[in-house]
Design a protein around this motif. Structure first.
Motif, PDB file in Angstrom:
ATOM      1  N   TYR A  73      47.549  83.799  33.606  1.00 39.03           N
ATOM      2  CA  TYR A  73      47.656  83.430  35.018  1.00 39.03           C
ATOM      3  C   TYR A  73      47.859  81.926  35.180  1.00 39.03           C
ATOM      4  CZ  TYR A  73      46.368  82.745  39.893  1.00 39.03           C
ATOM      5  OH  TYR A  73      46.371  82.375  41.215  1.00 39.03           O
ATOM      6  N   PHE A  74      47.082  81.128  34.438  1.00 36.55           N
ATOM      7  CA  PHE A  74      47.230  79.673  34.531  1.00 36.55           C
ATOM      8  C   PHE A  74      48.592  79.223  34.004  1.00 36.55           C
ATOM      9  CE2 PHE A  74      42.441  79.561  34.595  1.00 36.55           C
ATOM     10  CZ  PHE A  74      42.370  79.222  35.937  1.00 36.55           C
ATOM     11  N   PHE A  92      51.348  80.970  34.338  1.00 30.27           N
ATOM     12  CA  PHE A  92      52.251  81.252  35.459  1.00 30.27           C
ATOM     13  C   PHE A  92      52.163  80.148  36.525  1.00 30.27           C
ATOM     14  CE2 PHE A  92      52.296  86.135  34.863  1.00 30.27           C
ATOM     15  CZ  PHE A  92      53.330  86.028  33.955  1.00 30.27           C
ATOM     16  N   LEU A  93      50.942  79.716  36.841  1.00 29.97           N
ATOM     17  CA  LEU A  93      50.776  78.641  37.836  1.00 29.97           C
ATOM     18  C   LEU A  93      51.449  77.352  37.384  1.00 29.97           C
ATOM     19  CD1 LEU A  93      47.053  79.093  38.997  1.00 29.97           C
ATOM     20  CD2 LEU A  93      49.139  79.781  40.178  1.00 29.97           C
ATOM     21  N   ILE A  94      51.279  77.020  36.115  1.00 29.78           N
ATOM     22  CA  ILE A  94      51.879  75.794  35.593  1.00 29.78           C
ATOM     23  C   ILE A  94      53.399  75.885  35.628  1.00 29.78           C
ATOM     24  CG2 ILE A  94      52.194  74.430  33.477  1.00 29.78           C
ATOM     25  CD1 ILE A  94      49.207  75.088  32.866  1.00 29.78           C
ATOM     26  N   ARG A 136      55.243  77.717  37.596  1.00 28.97           N
ATOM     27  CA  ARG A 136      55.680  77.660  38.999  1.00 28.97           C
ATOM     28  C   ARG A 136      55.718  76.221  39.505  1.00 28.97           C
ATOM     29  NH1 ARG A 136      52.100  80.822  42.746  1.00 28.97           N
ATOM     30  NH2 ARG A 136      52.719  82.505  41.368  1.00 28.97           N
ATOM     31  N   GLN A 137      54.717  75.424  39.158  1.00 27.47           N
ATOM     32  CA  GLN A 137      54.701  74.023  39.575  1.00 27.47           C
ATOM     33  C   GLN A 137      55.821  73.233  38.903  1.00 27.47           C
ATOM     34  OE1 GLN A 137      52.867  72.850  42.069  1.00 27.47           O
ATOM     35  NE2 GLN A 137      52.117  74.929  42.265  1.00 27.47           N
ATOM     36  N   LYS A 183      59.154  73.861  40.573  1.00 24.56           N
ATOM     37  CA  LYS A 183      59.310  73.171  41.856  1.00 24.56           C
ATOM     38  C   LYS A 183      59.892  71.771  41.657  1.00 24.56           C
ATOM     39  CE  LYS A 183      55.658  75.499  44.435  1.00 24.56           C
ATOM     40  NZ  LYS A 183      54.349  75.320  45.087  1.00 24.56           N
TER      41      LYS A 183
END
Length: 188
Positions: free
Chosen positions: A102-103, A105-107, A109-110, A113
């Motif tokens: 999950y982390f 995926f968050l990284i 995604r950032q 951006k």
């Protein structure tokens, strides 16, 4: 590997997972910083996407499997002496493994951006100022060329005008796009 011989089977299993997965993780990290193999985790070698999902990366990839097993095994090793209940230890290790994915995926995604889309589109030139490179015949009787600066690059594009002839080196404003790639301009 001799230190593994005297351990409990469950702890030994965590170590047998942690050692090769940690080596794979280090190798992936080095390859990512060198510039090869950095796309794994964004694109998979097999169809692992979920139907109807618009995810920018694949759920099932070698990088995600590595992240999961890394969190799972090292959590199991770390909490082995603190949590004597085998079922609870496995559940916590699974939760940590899923948290690693999950982390990740968050990284990702950032990081995505931060990407910049520099694709040239004629619509991006509307209402911008350009210089005439080759004179533009008047009243839509023919095409000329203009030089447009957009996103740090200069492009030579076809242009027409509804006004009188526009001479070379004149300054024009781009009004609209016709036929997909011809710019209609007016003299300033």
């Amino acid at each position: 590997m001799e230190f593994l011989e005297g351990l409990d089977p469950q702890l030994k299993l965590f170590w047998y997972i942690a050692i090769p997965v940690s080596l794979i993780f280090v190798l992936q990290t080095i390859l990512t910083f060198v510039g090869s193999g950095g796309s794994d985790g964004i694109e998979a070698d097999f169809d692992g996407d979920l139907d109807g999902g618009e995810a920018p990366f694949q759920l099932f990839s070698l990088r995600n499997l590595t992240n999961f097993l890394l969190g799972f095994s090292w959590a199991g090793i770390s909490f082995y002496k603190l949590i004597p209940n085998t079922t609870l230890l496995l559940l916590i290790s699974l939760a940590v493994g899923f948290a690693f994915v999950y982390f990740f995926f968050l990284i990702i995604r950032q990081i995505q951006k931060l990407g910049e889309d520099n694709t040239f589109r004629f619509e991006k030139t509307l209402n911008t100022i350009a210089n005439v490179y080759l004179s533009i015949p008047g009243h839509m009787q023919g095409k000329g060329k203009i030089m447009v600066s957009l996103n740090g690059s200069v492009r030579e594009l076809d242009a027409m005008t509804e006004q009188d002839k526009i001479e070379t080196n004149a300054t024009v404003r781009i009004l609209r796009v016709e036929s997909g790639n011809i710019l209609i301009v007016e003299k300033l």
